[in-house]
Design a protein around this motif. Structure first.
Motif, short mmCIF file in Angstrom:
data_model
loop_
_atom_site.label_atom_id
_atom_site.label_comp_id
_atom_site.label_asym_id
_atom_site.label_seq_id
_atom_site.Cartn_x
_atom_site.Cartn_y
_atom_site.Cartn_z
N PRO A 124 20.15 -33.64 -13.01
CA PRO A 124 20.29 -33.16 -12.19
C PRO A 124 20.00 -32.00 -13.92
N LEU A 125 20.53 -32.87 -15.18
CA LEU A 125 20.22 -31.84 -15.97
C LEU A 125 18.86 -31.65 -16.75
N THR A 126 17.65 -32.59 -16.12
CA THR A 126 16.35 -32.88 -16.24
C THR A 126 16.24 -31.16 -15.48
N GLN A 127 16.67 -31.59 -14.59
CA GLN A 127 16.01 -30.13 -13.58
C GLN A 127 16.35 -28.64 -14.02
N THR A 128 17.39 -28.95 -14.65
CA THR A 128 17.93 -27.53 -15.01
C THR A 128 16.92 -27.40 -16.72
N LEU A 129 16.49 -28.66 -16.88
CA LEU A 129 15.50 -27.94 -18.61
C LEU A 129 14.08 -27.40 -18.04
N GLN A 130 13.82 -28.06 -16.71
CA GLN A 130 12.53 -28.09 -16.04
C GLN A 130 13.02 -26.35 -15.67
N LYS A 131 14.32 -25.71 -15.00
CA LYS A 131 14.09 -24.31 -14.92
C LYS A 131 13.86 -23.42 -16.14
N GLU A 132 14.49 -23.52 -16.85
CA GLU A 132 14.93 -23.50 -18.88
C GLU A 132 13.56 -23.19 -19.39
N GLY A 133 12.76 -23.51 -18.78
CA GLY A 133 11.62 -23.56 -19.38
C GLY A 133 10.87 -24.64 -20.32
N ALA A 134 11.55 -25.80 -19.96
CA ALA A 134 11.13 -27.53 -20.84
C ALA A 134 9.68 -27.71 -19.91
N ASP A 135 8.76 -29.01 -20.26
CA ASP A 135 7.90 -28.86 -19.43
C ASP A 135 8.07 -30.62 -19.05
N ILE A 136 8.97 -31.37 -18.15
CA ILE A 136 9.19 -32.15 -18.82
C ILE A 136 8.16 -33.85 -17.12
N HIS A 137 8.40 -34.90 -17.49
CA HIS A 137 7.78 -36.04 -16.32
C HIS A 137 8.44 -37.33 -16.76
N PHE A 138 8.11 -38.09 -15.68
CA PHE A 138 9.04 -38.69 -15.57
C PHE A 138 8.25 -39.81 -15.31
N GLU A 139 6.75 -39.87 -16.28
CA GLU A 139 5.79 -41.48 -16.36
C GLU A 139 5.51 -41.51 -17.83
N GLU A 140 5.39 -42.79 -18.01
CA GLU A 140 5.27 -43.60 -19.34
C GLU A 140 3.91 -42.93 -19.56
N SER A 141 3.53 -42.63 -19.86
CA SER A 141 1.70 -42.05 -20.09
C SER A 141 1.48 -41.43 -21.05
N VAL A 142 0.52 -41.55 -21.74
CA VAL A 142 0.04 -40.59 -22.79
C VAL A 142 -0.65 -39.35 -22.01
N ASP A 143 -1.34 -39.74 -20.94
CA ASP A 143 -2.04 -38.33 -19.73
C ASP A 143 -1.44 -37.73 -19.35
N ALA A 144 -0.22 -37.39 -19.41
CA ALA A 144 0.69 -37.06 -19.12
C ALA A 144 1.47 -36.22 -19.91
N GLN A 193 10.91 -48.98 -29.04
CA GLN A 193 9.39 -48.85 -29.77
C GLN A 193 8.94 -49.16 -29.31
N ASP A 194 8.44 -49.75 -28.36
CA ASP A 194 6.53 -50.00 -27.84
C ASP A 194 6.62 -49.08 -26.87
N HIS A 195 7.54 -47.74 -26.13
CA HIS A 195 6.83 -46.57 -25.46
C HIS A 195 5.83 -46.24 -25.58
N ALA A 196 4.94 -46.44 -24.69
CA ALA A 196 3.36 -45.68 -24.90
C ALA A 196 2.94 -44.60 -25.11
N GLY A 241 8.46 -33.14 -23.04
CA GLY A 241 9.14 -33.77 -22.84
C GLY A 241 8.59 -35.27 -22.00
N TYR A 242 9.27 -36.32 -22.11
CA TYR A 242 8.96 -37.19 -21.25
C TYR A 242 11.56 -38.05 -20.83
N ASP A 243 10.93 -38.44 -19.38
CA ASP A 243 12.46 -39.23 -19.63
C ASP A 243 12.44 -40.08 -18.22
#
Length: 467
Positions: free
Chosen positions: A48-68, A89-92, A41-43
């Motif tokens: 600290p919460l996204t870091q914990t989610l990443q450690k738990e197994g979620a692949d999270i990135h922070f750049e609004e990009s379809v390529d990501a 609503q216009d989030h890429a 997912g994207y945020d």
């Protein structure tokens, strides 16, 4: 007519979250990770919460990009996309998924699916949702009944906003009225704590707000129950076969008697049509938790918990981050953080603090949340904050909104009671200013980013008082 869910969960292998780091979304991230799905997912920003989610197994990135977006999440036949209404609503990335025919669902729609898969124990209301649902989750989880839970805050007992059980048929969920999200749910049982008007940017009028709660009450499943705070203006619209109970501190089907407050403790007897339970001790001893606790115990008792399990669960409930969250508790200084951001919540918060520290000088730092809420309720905010001895008032936190001409924190400031200590401050100066303040108890109030300064305030106060 009730909303239905379009996707077939059995075809889904991957779940992608647009806005993964929100407190409500992250609980769903954890659910799908625990269930063995591919989760990404994207945020907008790391936390600290996204870091914990990443450690738990979620692949999270922070750049609004379809390529990501990872390649395995670009198969529309096997990918479910979940988004929060806070995302534009216009989030890429959101636009990519919609334009290419993916199944795109709101967070509330997925929670609705879970209430149909399990027995949903939901908590709705203008305020008290997070604490009451966290209490229910703790009561259930530590009992022989157990539960799954999706909460709007990080519990002190478990260090998470998600509780997993592979044996329980129950799921505890906050029923959020923002954007009418709770209309997606099918509760087995629900608490309604309060219906003080809020989110008038969405609803427009008090009447529309109340109608939304009435619609929500019609979604309770036959055989289930509504536990509603006594005295609310709404008129429940219940299906046949739904039981209704009223609760309040000192009256109603469920209520408290023999309330004892002192020495930092609150104890009372729980009065119930299913059998009274004596000597309930609150694990978080603030007076508003008497009401919250009565509602939580009612749901627990209705679903088979024993008196000993209820008594033990209430005593060991540790609270939720940012809900009467004590950071310093000493004879020299008390500092706590509270999420209260509605006038009624603030009034209850201050009154609860007064119950514990009746002879102390109490100050608050408050950051108003949303221009529309400030515009609609600035006089009510001033009335609630006037219950304090001192107020430090920060600029409005805009969240999803653009500024409104003439709407600033000064509207509240100008309506505070004459003679009280009051200061308009920049949040960037809050640590320096409050460290110089004269008070016995300080509370940080609001739902915005003032919370980011709480660790620095704590550190500065500890240094000042040699703690």
């Amino acid at each position: 007519m009730q909303f239905k869910m379009a996707f077939n969960i059995h075809n889904i292998k991957s779940v992608y979250f647009v806005g993964a780091g929100g407190i409500g979304m992250s609980a769903l991230v954890r659910y799908f990770v625990a269930k063995g799905y591919n989760v990404a997912g994207y945020d907008k920003t790391p936390s600290p919460l996204t870091q914990t989610l990443q450690k738990e197994g979620a692949d999270i990135h922070f750049e609004e990009s379809v390529d990501a977006i990872p390649q395995c999440f670009k198969d529309k036949e096997t990918t479910l996309v979940v988004y929060t209404p806070a995302v534009p609503q216009d989030h890429a990335e959101l636009k990519f998924f919609r334009d290419n025919g993916f199944e795109v669902e709101k967070r509330a729609q997925v929670l609705g699916f879970l209430t149909r898969k399990h027995k949903g124990l939901c908590v709705a209301g203008t305020h008290g949702k997070t604490t009451t649902s966290a209490m229910i989750a703790h009561l259930m989880h530590q009992s022989h009944v157990d539960c799954n839970a999706f909460l709007g805050g990080i519990t002190k007992n478990y260090g998470t906003n998600y509780i997993f059980s592979d044996k329980s048929e129950f799921v505890v969920i906050e029923a959020d009225e923002f954007d009418r999200s709770f209309h997606w749910l099918s509760p087995y049982m629900t608490v309604i704590t309060a219906t003080d008007p809020d989110h008038l940017d969405i609803y427009g009028t008090k009447e529309a707000y109340l109608e939304s709660f009435e619609k929500y009450s019609s979604l309770i499943q036959p055989g289930g129950a509504l536990v509603i705070h006594r005295g609310l203006e709404m008129k429940p619209q219940l299906q046949e076969g739904v039981r209704v109970y009223e609760y309040a501190r000192e009256e109603g089907d469920f209520h408290a008697e023999n309330i004892r407050i002192g020495n930092g403790e609150i104890t009372f007897d729980f009065v119930s049509p299913l059998g009274n339970i004596t000597d309930i001790q609150l694990g978080v001893p603030v007076s508003i938790n008497i009401d919250n606790g009565i509602a939580a115990m009612a749901i627990a008792q209705l679903n088979g918990l024993t008196p000993d399990e209820i008594r033990q669960g209430m005593k060991t409930y540790g609270g939720v981050d940012r809900r009467f969250d004590f950071k310093i508790k000493s004879d020299k200084i008390v500092f706590l953080s509270d999420y209260a951001h509605h006038p009624k919540e603030i009034a209850q918060s201050v009154k609860s603090i007064r119950d514990i520290y009746a002879d102390k000088k109490i100050a608050a730092v408050f950051q108003p949340h949303l221009y529309t809420r400030t515009r609609d309720f600035y006089k009510e905010f001033a009335d609630s904050l006037s219950l304090l001895d001192t107020v430090y008032l920060c600029d409005i936190y805009p969240a999803r909104e653009l500024p409104i001409e003439g709407v600033t924190s000064k509207l509240i400031y100008n309506n505070l009671r004459p003679g009280m200590e009051k200061f308009l401050i920049r949040k960037e100066d809050v640590v320096e200013i409050v460290t110089k303040g004269d008070f016995d108890v300080l509370v940080s109030l609001g739902a915005g980013d003032l919370e980011d300064y709480v660790p620095q305030i704590e550190q500065a106060l500890r240094a000042k008082f040699g703690l």
